[in-house]
Design a protein around this motif. Structure first.
Motif, PDB file in Angstrom:
ATOM      1  N   ARG A  26       0.833  -1.203   0.000  1.00 54.06           N
ATOM      2  CA  ARG A  26       0.000   0.000   0.000  1.00 54.06           C
ATOM      3  C   ARG A  26       0.868   1.255   0.000  1.00 54.06           C
ATOM      4  O   ARG A  26       0.564   2.241  -0.685  1.00 54.06           O
ATOM      5  CB  ARG A  26      -0.931   0.009   1.220  1.00 54.06           C
ATOM      6  N   ALA A  27       1.951   1.201   0.800  1.00 53.73           N
ATOM      7  CA  ALA A  27       2.842   2.363   0.861  1.00 53.73           C
ATOM      8  C   ALA A  27       3.500   2.619  -0.491  1.00 53.73           C
ATOM      9  O   ALA A  27       3.583   3.772  -0.941  1.00 53.73           O
ATOM     10  CB  ALA A  27       3.906   2.147   1.940  1.00 53.73           C
ATOM     11  N   TYR A  28       3.956   1.525  -1.147  1.00 50.41           N
ATOM     12  CA  TYR A  28       4.568   1.693  -2.465  1.00 50.41           C
ATOM     13  C   TYR A  28       3.550   2.216  -3.472  1.00 50.41           C
ATOM     14  O   TYR A  28       3.857   3.058  -4.313  1.00 50.41           O
ATOM     15  CB  TYR A  28       5.151   0.366  -2.952  1.00 50.41           C
ATOM     16  N   GLY A  29       2.315   1.673  -3.387  1.00 47.58           N
ATOM     17  CA  GLY A  29       1.263   2.145  -4.284  1.00 47.58           C
ATOM     18  C   GLY A  29       0.960   3.612  -4.055  1.00 47.58           C
ATOM     19  O   GLY A  29       0.807   4.386  -5.009  1.00 47.58           O
ATOM     20  N   GLU A  30       0.877   3.995  -2.774  1.00 43.11           N
ATOM     21  CA  GLU A  30       0.609   5.389  -2.446  1.00 43.11           C
ATOM     22  C   GLU A  30       1.762   6.284  -2.899  1.00 43.11           C
ATOM     23  O   GLU A  30       1.547   7.392  -3.397  1.00 43.11           O
ATOM     24  CB  GLU A  30       0.390   5.540  -0.940  1.00 43.11           C
ATOM     25  N   LEU A  31       2.994   5.775  -2.715  1.00 37.74           N
ATOM     26  CA  LEU A  31       4.164   6.538  -3.154  1.00 37.74           C
ATOM     27  C   LEU A  31       4.145   6.726  -4.665  1.00 37.74           C
ATOM     28  O   LEU A  31       4.420   7.818  -5.175  1.00 37.74           O
ATOM     29  CB  LEU A  31       5.446   5.825  -2.726  1.00 37.74           C
TER      30      LEU A  31
END
Length: 587
Positions: free
Chosen positions: A213-218
């Motif tokens: 999720r963090a990578y997607g959000e980034l």
């Protein structure tokens, strides 16, 4: 076995000894066979449990398998909270009381706390007589409601850490054997490892999901920042290359892949007006419903318009909304630049209008030539509209009317607009609608037609101004009319209206003097009397007076005005004078 021993020739003592050993071996064999079955069931359960990954499902299956292995009436598992040092019943099997599930055991209370503190199995054959640890009233009530008598608890250990307690309980008095304690302890050891592994796997999965999720959000943030950078570059180019405000909406819509509309302040329906007002107060984008956002275009406190964004294939996030807010600032800058140019142009046109209405012949010289230089043909102008708005709103009214292209400006505390409409009624209605949308307050507009801009125009503007002054006295505050509709009033209150005061004084002077000296009510009584068909009864009713009082006042008026005051010619002139006094005083 005893029959076989009887057939042997062994001495009785030896035969008894052999029989005892045979029975002991059989008991041992049965115990080991049962032990083997229990271990087989234990390992089978451990293999099954090891395949589970969902913690809640695993807890339920742990209790179910322990229940099958030990064969007690009730089996339940309490989870240990290291922060609060409490135990909470998470899963049960065989219980009947609904209050048992979720039961909390405070630190140091009951059999469960003894298991946690000692990190070893503990049991009691009769709970009510247990004195090794303090009792808690809530726990005692839950145990009594469930009818539990004997309890066995074994710890679930992950290294030195207690993660829970597994309980087996009966509703009858029961002394738990070492084999039962050992079996449940062995199962608890396997269960603790499986449970700890499942928790670690769940945490790992959560961490992996959170990382994704963090990578997607980034990635989305980086993409949004790239779009914002693209918009910033486009907007900078627009400013440097002399772009206009609508070009900002086009560039923003292209970058955010959505529909963007630049709205004028006069094109806002109630729902959009509310969203723009909220954006105006906060300086941020405001939701306009259905995935749309509005952002006010501001120059200081002045509202210049709004950008309306309708969400398309791209979901709006914080970066997109901040980009829209920056675009609104650029829009305001371009609109100010554009308005400044228009203001300069229209100031010239306003000066042209002032010259057209001036009495100075020198200022009127060359009007046609100067008008053509501004793209205005005086011979095409046919209507003048005089507009009455509050002084603080006149600038907004002039700005709104300048879009029509004709000469517009302020003259004698009014806004005057010249149009090519041959019908002054149509011209007045259009001007009224335009100004009303811009200023949002009551507006009076009076249209007047004229034939020749140099001479007839001034007279028609003065007549329209006179009509505007008198309309509030007639109860009108927000309308569009023409001079011809109120011709009698404009004739009286037009140029030379000082003669009106002389006329009123000559006709009603004695009555006015009497009222001034005696604080009398002769003039209001006369007005009511004339307005109600000269009926003393109707006059008394409307003034809330007795009929005799009205008659007395009329007698006094007759003394002051003369006995012939009700003769047709005198009565007409007196009626006009009374009405003029009322109009002069206002509504």
């Amino acid at each position: 076995m005893d029959a076989l021993l009887a057939e042997t020739d062994l001495p009785e003592l030896a035969a008894a000894r052999v029989g005892h050993e045979l029975r002991r071996l059989r008991s041992t064999s049965d115990r080991w066979r049962r032990r083997g079955q229990e271990l087989a069931a234990l390992f089978s359960s451990a293999r099954e449990l090891a395949q589970l990954r969902d913690v809640d499902e695993l807890l339920g299956r742990l209790v179910e398998r322990a229940h099958d292995l030990v064969g007690t009436d009730v089996t339940y598992l309490s989870e240990f909270d290291a922060d609060s040092q409490e135990l909470r019943v998470r899963t049960t099997l065989g219980t009947v009381a609904p209050s048992f599930l979720g039961l909390r055991v405070p630190p140091g209370m009951g059999l469960a706390s003894q298991v946690v503190e000692g990190r070893r199995p503990s049991w009691t054959s009769r709970y009510t007589t247990m004195t090794q640890v303090p009792h808690d009233s809530a726990i005692d009530a839950a145990v009594a409601a469930e009818g539990l008598v004997s309890l066995l608890g074994v710890p679930l250990l992950a290294g030195d850490e207690v993660i829970g307690v597994l309980f087996a309980a009966n509703r009858v008095e029961h002394a738990f054997s070492p084999d039962e304690v050992s079996l449940l302890s062995a199962f608890a050891d396997h269960a603790a490892i499986v449970l700890q592994t499942a928790r670690l796997l769940a945490r790992t999965q959560e961490s992996a999901d959170e990382t994704r999720r963090a990578y997607g959000e980034l990635a989305r943030h980086v993409e949004a920042m790239e779009r914002a950078s693209e918009v910033h570059s486009d907007l900078t180019s627009l400013v440097l290359q002399g772009g206009e405000a609508p070009d900002v909406a086009t560039a923003l819509g292209r970058a955010l892949r959505c529909d963007v509309e630049l709205l004028d302040t006069g094109r806002l329906d109630p729902s959009l007006a509310d969203a723009v007002d909220r954006s105006r107060r906060s300086g941020r984008c405001a939701s306009a419903g259905d995935g749309s956002y509005a952002v006010a275009v501001l120059a200081g406190p002045a509202l210049l318009g709004a950008l309306l964004l309708t969400q398309g294939e791209l979901e709006f996030g914080p970066v997109e909304l901040r980009t829209a807010e920056r675009a609104a600032q650029i829009t305001a800058l371009l609109k100010l630049k554009q308005d400044a140019m228009i203001e300069a142009e229209q100031r010239v046109r306003g000066d042209l209008l002032a010259d057209m209405l001036s009495d100075d012949a020198d200022r009127r010289a060359g009007l046609a030539t100067r008008a053509r230089a501004r793209g205005i043909r005086l011979d095409e102008l046919r209507s003048a509209v005089v507009v009455s708005v509050p002084a603080e709103r006149r600038r907004e009214a002039v700005r709104a009317l300048r879009r029509n292209g004709g000469p517009v400006g302020e003259h004698a505390d009014r806004v005057v607009a010249l149009t090519a409409d041959p019908d002054p009624g149509v011209a007045g209605a259009r001007v009224h609608a335009t100004v009303s949308r811009a200023v949002r307050v009551p507006v009076l507009a009076v249209g007047a037609g004229f034939a020749e801009a140099a001479g007839d125009l001034r007279g028609q503007v003065e007549a329209a101004s006179a009509c505007v002054r008198i309309l509030p006295s007639l109860g009108l505050s927000d309308t569009a009319v023409t001079v011809d509709e109120y011709l009698p009033y404009t004739a009286l209150f037009g140029p030379g209206e000082a003669r009106v005061a002389t006329y009123v004084r000559r006709v009603l002077g004695p009555v006015l003097d009497w009222d001034a000296e005696h604080a009398g009510k002769l003039l209001p009584t006369l007005a009511a009397y004339l307005a109600h068909r000269m009926s003393p009864v109707a006059t008394a009713r409307v003034l809330h007076l007795h009929k005799n009082t009205v008659l007395q006042r009329l007698e006094r008026a007759a003394e002051l005005l003369g006995a012939d005051w009700q003769e047709p010619d005198r009565l007409f002139r007196i009626t006009v004078a009374v009405r003029l006094v009322q109009l002069t005083k206002g509504p």
